[in-house]
Design a protein around this motif. Structure first.
Motif, mmCIF file in Angstrom:
data_model
loop_
_atom_site.group_PDB
_atom_site.id
_atom_site.type_symbol
_atom_site.label_atom_id
_atom_site.label_comp_id
_atom_site.label_asym_id
_atom_site.label_seq_id
_atom_site.Cartn_x
_atom_site.Cartn_y
_atom_site.Cartn_z
ATOM 1 N N SER A 45 0.825 -1.311 0.050
ATOM 2 C CA SER A 45 0.064 0.046 0.109
ATOM 3 C C SER A 45 0.843 1.032 0.072
ATOM 4 N N LEU A 46 1.796 1.348 0.909
ATOM 5 C CA LEU A 46 2.976 2.564 0.931
ATOM 6 C C LEU A 46 3.665 2.735 -0.424
ATOM 7 N N ILE A 47 4.261 1.487 -1.164
ATOM 8 C CA ILE A 47 4.697 1.941 -2.220
ATOM 9 C C ILE A 47 3.804 2.269 -3.315
ATOM 10 N N PHE A 50 2.724 6.165 -2.397
ATOM 11 C CA PHE A 50 3.920 7.373 -2.319
ATOM 12 C C PHE A 50 5.005 7.234 -3.457
ATOM 13 N N PHE A 51 5.238 6.064 -4.035
ATOM 14 C CA PHE A 51 6.344 5.703 -4.977
ATOM 15 C C PHE A 51 5.956 5.505 -6.422
ATOM 16 N N VAL A 52 4.570 4.855 -6.491
ATOM 17 C CA VAL A 52 4.266 4.311 -7.841
ATOM 18 C C VAL A 52 3.064 5.165 -8.361
ATOM 19 N N GLY A 53 2.076 5.298 -7.493
ATOM 20 C CA GLY A 53 0.851 6.177 -7.916
ATOM 21 C C GLY A 53 -0.257 5.363 -7.928
ATOM 22 N N VAL A 54 -1.357 5.937 -7.590
ATOM 23 C CA VAL A 54 -2.731 5.316 -7.147
ATOM 24 C C VAL A 54 -3.379 5.010 -8.775
ATOM 25 N N ALA A 55 -3.131 6.051 -10.096
ATOM 26 C CA ALA A 55 -3.686 5.892 -10.762
ATOM 27 C C ALA A 55 -3.218 4.787 -11.931
ATOM 28 N N ASN A 60 3.116 0.474 -13.595
ATOM 29 C CA ASN A 60 2.809 0.458 -11.952
ATOM 30 C C ASN A 60 2.926 -0.753 -11.257
ATOM 31 N N SER A 61 2.446 -1.874 -11.843
ATOM 32 C CA SER A 61 2.556 -3.235 -11.464
ATOM 33 C C SER A 61 4.197 -3.469 -11.355
ATOM 34 N N PHE A 62 4.621 -3.520 -12.611
ATOM 35 C CA PHE A 62 6.105 -3.719 -12.829
ATOM 36 C C PHE A 62 7.067 -2.762 -11.613
ATOM 37 N N LEU A 63 6.734 -1.566 -11.710
ATOM 38 C CA LEU A 63 7.658 -0.586 -10.676
ATOM 39 C C LEU A 63 7.364 -1.232 -9.146
ATOM 40 N N SER A 64 6.081 -1.358 -8.739
ATOM 41 C CA SER A 64 5.708 -1.718 -7.624
ATOM 42 C C SER A 64 6.441 -3.065 -7.109
ATOM 43 N N THR A 65 6.237 -3.855 -8.211
ATOM 44 C CA THR A 65 7.144 -5.204 -7.943
ATOM 45 C C THR A 65 8.427 -5.147 -7.578
ATOM 46 N N LEU A 66 8.910 -4.224 -8.323
ATOM 47 C CA LEU A 66 10.502 -3.978 -8.356
ATOM 48 C C LEU A 66 10.731 -3.287 -6.985
#
Length: 283
Positions: A45-47, A50-55, A60-66
């Motif tokens: 949730s925090l990633i 604050f660091f990937v974006g909720v849009a 987004n999924s790739f960056l969040s996973t990374l």
């Protein structure tokens, strides 16, 4: 370590396969540095906020996973480093070789396997969880509904902790949420929401956009999110894990060490990150 990704208490029980008492203790002490299922939702949730974006975005999924993979790798690296320090200091000894002997092959007895799994694993962990979760839930409810002056006990406690928590890039509400979340890491974020909203019961927000707005309105920045993630990764084991460590080690001393080692490490790293960011004017 791998079992700790599901549940740290199960990881502690899995340490039984280690023959050396010294190395078994090292594994139990460092097991809580591996994020369990109770901490993954908070980290994700925090990633995302604050660091990937909720849009919605294809990246987004790739960056969040990374980023999440990086957090997990940090926990694994710290596990090895702390294990090395412990094996060179308070748990010094001669390393033993690990030999896994395969038992004789027999036809599995389905009924026996199910019964042993239920009684030796599931009921044991659930029993430890309920024995602490029930009274803790009562305490949280009382603190959220008893008012002194114009504020609840939760607000008074968070205000008291706030100056100390600020040193580590957190605030009083975050630190109080982790303290009251001792029975289960899953309730840390709901306790934060309940305290920020001054509601009388645990509240959850399914919309990450609304949750981010609530956090930002209460002073959250990227530094707060980073320090919260670090402290989520490195803090005391939950109540079930502590009780399991006590049962497996038969020692209150080593249970206390297992509680203090990740907590002191988490506070130290949060302090370094927060102080460095402030010195360079990044927060």
């Amino acid at each position: 370590m791998c079992m700790g990704f599901g549940c740290n208490a199960a990881g502690i029980v899995g340490c039984r396969i280690i023959d050396s008492p010294r190395e078994r203790l090292i594994a139990m002490i460092t097991n809580s540095l591996v994020p369990c299922n109770g901490r993954f939702p908070t980290l994700v949730s925090l990633i995302t906020m604050f660091f990937v974006g909720v849009a919605a975005s294809p990246w987004n999924s790739f960056l969040s996973t990374l980023i999440l993979t990086g957090v997990i790798l940090l926990g694994i690296i710290l596990t090895f480093l702390v294990s090395r320090v412990l094996s060179s200091t308070i748990l010094k000894g001669i390393p033993s070789s690990f030999t896994l002997e395969l038992p004789p092959y027999r036809c599995p007895q389905i009924g026996k396997v199910l019964v042993r799994s239920v009684f030796d694993r599931t009921l044991f962990v659930l029993g430890r969880a309920v024995s602490v979760a029930a009274p803790a839930g009562l305490i949280i409810w009382l603190m959220a509904n008893i008012t002194i002056g114009d504020a609840t006990l939760l607000t008074h406690c968070s205000d008291f902790l706030d100056p100390f928590a600020r040193l580590f890039g957190l605030d009083g509400v975050i630190l109080l949420a982790f303290i009251l979340g001792f029975p289960a890491n899953e309730i840390v974020v709901p306790i934060m929401i309940m305290t920020y909203l001054a509601s009388g019961s645990l509240t959850d927000m399914s919309n990450l956009g609304e949750l981010k707005n609530l956090l930002v309105e209460n002073g959250w920045t990227w530094l707060t999110a980073v320090c919260t993630m670090l402290f989520c990764l490195m803090h005391w084991p939950c109540s079930t894990t502590c009780l399991t460590i006590r049962k497996e080690s038969q020692s209150t001393k080593w249970t206390l060490v297992s509680f203090l080692v990740p907590t002191c490490l988490g506070l130290a790293i949060c302090f370094i990150v927060a102080t460095t960011a402030r010195l360079f004017g990044l927060a």
